[in-house]
Design a protein around this motif. Structure first.
Motif, PDB file in Angstrom:
ATOM      1  N   TYR A   1       0.858  -1.179   0.000  1.00  0.00           N
ATOM      2  CA  TYR A   1       0.000   0.000   0.000  1.00  0.00           C
ATOM      3  C   TYR A   1       0.897   1.233   0.000  1.00  0.00           C
ATOM      4  O   TYR A   1       1.707   1.416   0.917  1.00  0.00           O
ATOM      5  CB  TYR A   1      -0.899   0.022   1.232  1.00  0.00           C
TER       6      TYR A   1
ATOM      7  N   CYS B   1      -7.051   6.830  -6.472  1.00  0.00           N
ATOM      8  CA  CYS B   1      -6.406   5.551  -6.178  1.00  0.00           C
ATOM      9  C   CYS B   1      -6.379   4.675  -7.423  1.00  0.00           C
ATOM     10  O   CYS B   1      -7.384   4.550  -8.129  1.00  0.00           O
ATOM     11  CB  CYS B   1      -7.145   4.828  -5.052  1.00  0.00           C
TER      12      CYS B   1
ATOM     13  N   LYS C   1      -2.822   7.436  -4.146  1.00  0.00           N
ATOM     14  CA  LYS C   1      -2.719   6.162  -3.445  1.00  0.00           C
ATOM     15  C   LYS C   1      -2.657   5.043  -4.472  1.00  0.00           C
ATOM     16  O   LYS C   1      -3.346   5.096  -5.497  1.00  0.00           O
ATOM     17  CB  LYS C   1      -3.924   5.925  -2.513  1.00  0.00           C
ATOM     18  N   CYS C   2      -1.836   4.032  -4.184  1.00  0.00           N
ATOM     19  CA  CYS C   2      -1.772   2.851  -5.041  1.00  0.00           C
ATOM     20  C   CYS C   2      -1.686   1.610  -4.155  1.00  0.00           C
ATOM     21  O   CYS C   2      -1.035   1.634  -3.101  1.00  0.00           O
ATOM     22  CB  CYS C   2      -0.557   2.895  -5.970  1.00  0.00           C
TER      23      CYS C   2
ATOM     24  N   PHE D   1      -8.806   2.294   1.769  1.00  0.00           N
ATOM     25  CA  PHE D   1      -9.617   2.936   0.724  1.00  0.00           C
ATOM     26  C   PHE D   1     -10.676   3.875   1.289  1.00  0.00           C
ATOM     27  O   PHE D   1     -11.482   4.424   0.539  1.00  0.00           O
ATOM     28  CB  PHE D   1     -10.298   1.850  -0.122  1.00  0.00           C
TER      29      PHE D   1
ATOM     30  N   CYS E   1     -10.516   7.375  -0.289  1.00  0.00           N
ATOM     31  CA  CYS E   1     -10.286   7.419  -1.736  1.00  0.00           C
ATOM     32  C   CYS E   1     -11.489   8.023  -2.459  1.00  0.00           C
ATOM     33  O   CYS E   1     -12.638   7.787  -2.076  1.00  0.00           O
ATOM     34  CB  CYS E   1     -10.011   6.019  -2.278  1.00  0.00           C
TER      35      CYS E   1
ATOM     36  N   VAL F   1     -11.498   4.219  -7.277  1.00  0.00           N
ATOM     37  CA  VAL F   1     -10.422   3.242  -7.426  1.00  0.00           C
ATOM     38  C   VAL F   1     -10.423   2.739  -8.873  1.00  0.00           C
ATOM     39  O   VAL F   1     -11.437   2.234  -9.357  1.00  0.00           O
ATOM     40  CB  VAL F   1     -10.584   2.049  -6.454  1.00  0.00           C
TER      41      VAL F   1
END
Length: 291
Positions: free
Chosen positions: A44, A55, A116-117, A138, A141, A144
């Motif tokens: 993460y 994300c 974010k990944c 998440f 987020c 996604v």
């Protein structure tokens, strides 16, 4: 291009993703991006500080098994990438499913100040990594995205009868402008996240690989870059949270190895499989048919 070729040359079969995970942790450290790893191996990564984040996710495993020193990925005519097995003197898969998605994640982390990944293990074994992922990651987020779809034009907004995102999200994405169209797809990590209660819009996007899970697998580089341009647009266009409540599961789905083994499948088998799922065929019968 150098990073993409490096990814193709790292062997990461399901359950044996450690070399890829080591590479990703080293790359994230080099970029100064904080990351953590859970007990399964999922990574993460978070860049920047914000109330909400775009994300993008990818899976780090592949179905191919390569031996170091007997395999190489090559660019053909500055247009496509193929794999070659020296030992057996034949083409072989490059793991573009989903190393193309990994490449896009790293590009996003480089190009955006806030991102974010997540990088999931064992997607091909039945989304094992995302099945046990930390859903709290998440919670802030906006949406996604996953780039884990063959071809160059599918914007997957529905999987096995389950809607993945809102109509507003689809409209704001302006898919036709970027050469994409809404489509229905097969199981991947964003579907698993949605089944587990992901409360925001998500989608899966074609990222330029073709004939996945076969020795003929290849990437069209322009189609991969096209995917990144589309992802970049979505990140820029969506500045607020796209709230979307998940629907109840309609079609349970096994992983690649559970259904097909390592021998692969034909496109005809794939379409027949989806049709039988939709007609209510049991998982047991499907496994008997395809293995």
């Amino acid at each position: 291009m150098e990073r993409l070729m490096t990814l193709y040359n790292i062997a990461s079969p399901s359950g044996k993703e450690k070399p890829m995970l080591r590479y990703l942790k080293a790359e994230l450290k080099r970029m100064g991006i904080a990351c953590r790893q859970d007990r399964l191996g999922n990574l993460y990564a978070v860049k920047g500080q914000a109330k909400t984040y775009p994300c993008v996710v990818a899976h780090v495993d592949e179905v191919h098994h390569h031996r170091t020193g007997t395999y190489g990925a090559y660019v053909v005519a500055d247009a496509m990438v193929i794999g070659y097995d020296y030992r057996h003197k034949r083409m072989t898969g490059i793991g573009a499913d989903d190393k193309n998605g990994i490449w896009i994640c790293l590009k996003c982390l480089e190009d955006f100040k806030v991102m974010k990944c997540a990088f999931f293990v064992q997607e091909e074994n039945g989304c094992i990594g995302s099945r046990e992922a930390d859903m709290a990651f998440f919670s802030d987020c906006r949406f996604v995205l996953q780039c884990d779809r063959r071809g160059d034009s599918d914007f997957v907004t529905r999987i096995h009868g389950t809607e993945l995102c809102t109509r507003d999200f689809i409209g704001c994405a302006a898919a036709p402008k970027y050469g994409y169209k809404p489509a229905e797809g097969a199981t991947t990590d964003v579907y698993m996240l949605k089944r587990r209660g992901l409360p925001v819009s998500c989608a899966n996007i074609s990222c330029g690989y073709y004939e996945p899970h076969t020795d003929r697998e290849y990437t069209i580089l322009e189609d991969l870059h096209k995917c990144y341009r589309f992802v970049r647009h979505i990140v820029i266009a969506h500045k607020t949270v796209s709230i979307h409540s998940p629907e109840a599961e309609q079609y349970p789905f096994s992983g690649y190895y559970e259904l097909f083994g390592i021998g692969g499948y034909s496109e005809e088998e794939y379409q027949r499989m989806l049709g039988r799922f939709k007609s209510g065929c049991s998982r047991k019968l499907l496994k008997k048919d395809f293995i």
